[in-house]
Scaffold this active site. Sequence first.
Site, short mmCIF file in Angstrom:
data_model
loop_
_atom_site.label_atom_id
_atom_site.label_comp_id
_atom_site.label_asym_id
_atom_site.label_seq_id
_atom_site.Cartn_x
_atom_site.Cartn_y
_atom_site.Cartn_z
N LEU A 226 0.54 -0.89 0.14
CA LEU A 226 0.11 0.25 -0.16
C LEU A 226 0.54 1.02 -0.02
CD1 LEU A 226 -2.20 -1.07 2.68
CD2 LEU A 226 -3.05 -0.83 0.38
N HIS A 227 0.36 2.03 -0.96
CA HIS A 227 1.18 3.39 -0.22
C HIS A 227 0.19 4.78 -1.45
CE1 HIS A 227 2.66 2.45 -4.71
NE2 HIS A 227 3.10 3.61 -4.58
N ARG A 228 -0.48 4.52 -1.87
CA ARG A 228 -1.55 5.74 -2.58
C ARG A 228 -1.80 6.70 -1.46
NH1 ARG A 228 0.51 6.12 -7.07
NH2 ARG A 228 0.58 3.47 -7.85
N ASP A 301 -2.37 -1.69 -3.55
CA ASP A 301 -2.92 -0.41 -4.26
C ASP A 301 -2.18 0.46 -5.48
OD1 ASP A 301 -0.53 1.28 -2.69
OD2 ASP A 301 -2.14 2.19 -2.27
#
Length: 378
Positions: A226-228, A301
């Site tokens: 996850l990094h958005r 994501d």
Amino acid sequence: MADRQETSLRFLEGTIISRGLLGESVRIVTVVGARPQFIKAAPVSRAVRQRHEEVLVHTGQHYDANLSDVFFDALDLPRPDYNLGVGSGSHAWQTGEMMKGLERVLDQEKPDFVLVYGDTNSTLAGALVASKVPLPVGHVEAGLRAYNRVYPEEINRIIVDDVSALLLCPTPTAVDNLRREGITRGVHLVGDVMYDVALANREAAKARDIGRRLNLRDGEYLLVTLHRPSNVEDRATLGRIVEALLRSGREVVFPVHPRTRKSLRAFGLWDSLQAKATLIEPVDYLDFTALLMSAAKVVTDSGGVQKEAYFFGVPCVTLREETEWMETVSGGWNLLAGTKTEDILNALDRPRPSGETSNAFGDGRAAEKIAHLLDTFA
Ligand code: UD1
Ligand code: UDP
């Protein structure tokens, strides 16, 4: 739009076409800066350097060793000739600093051509500076659209495509997206360079023993990335995602991006997640591929990880409402679950698709095709 593109490109193409026809090598400045760009640049750089001169510029957008150096090592990407050392900051600050540094490099190196990758701020900075010199820009991964401008990457893609002379598309969908915007000149379907990398490194990844070191059971666990900002910088959203992971009843392995690590800690979600999941630092490409190939499912994501799951036939649950990689959605391989806990859990419970994945991403020779296009740029 087509006319505007026509006028601005005609002049730029002249120089390169004539050099290419004379069999001269083209002097290329390649701009990279973030994790996925090191991966994408590896095969292209190798192919391009067989015939042309390349100067590799790292903007410094990613600087932690596990987001940067490890990719140069694992994928044999040559060391950058310049590292602008820009680091983290707001979009305008970061892009502005990169632009100032890149302008100096282009002034000094006097290249014929500038190559940029993907859709990060490093891509935008490279394309903007080059197009104002003016120098022709080649965009690897041109034509992608998620049709949602909430993502800063969508803005970057649109602008970079608009100023690019050579639009190197990974899929037919990308070519169609550009056509709908009136961009047809300089557009080439080359395939996906990440597919090249996946094929070339599959066997080396299989030899990695990260699964054993982490005590993971093959085919049983969820691999999470996850990094958005829209997912990890809003407490409620990140909380819903963590709740789904905790309630999934599955073993979870999660290489945590630094942006996400900060948020998990700041929102008080770290301890509960760590109690049930294996939270690790980001890993290099081969370890990540090893984890992916043996996962039951991927939860992400990331743009690149959605594709890699598809390449290796691992079902993916994407925590977004839309994707720029619609090919992965066909056949049920990639489910767009959004970020509601129940929707994520439902997607995780869906059975593995029965059909095959398609070969929408080319034949693993995209990098070669890109190098060949630079020979003639015709
Ligand atoms: C960037 C790209 C995104 C891409 C992703 C790949 C933009 C707008 N975003 O997102 O498109 O998918 O890279 O991973 O270009 N940080 C560190 N160490 C580092 C780098 C970053 O701790 O080496 C932390 C900093 O707190 C920084 C935050 O991570 O503020 C975000 O980094 P940044 O490069 O701005 O965005 P990414 O989320 O990595
Ligand atoms: N990746 C990696 N180690 C990790 C997580 C991801 O090597 O710990 C690789 C992954 O294989 C993929 C790329 O990073 O090739 C995706 O980058 P990211 O998710 O940061 O960016 P995006 O693709 O969303 O732009």
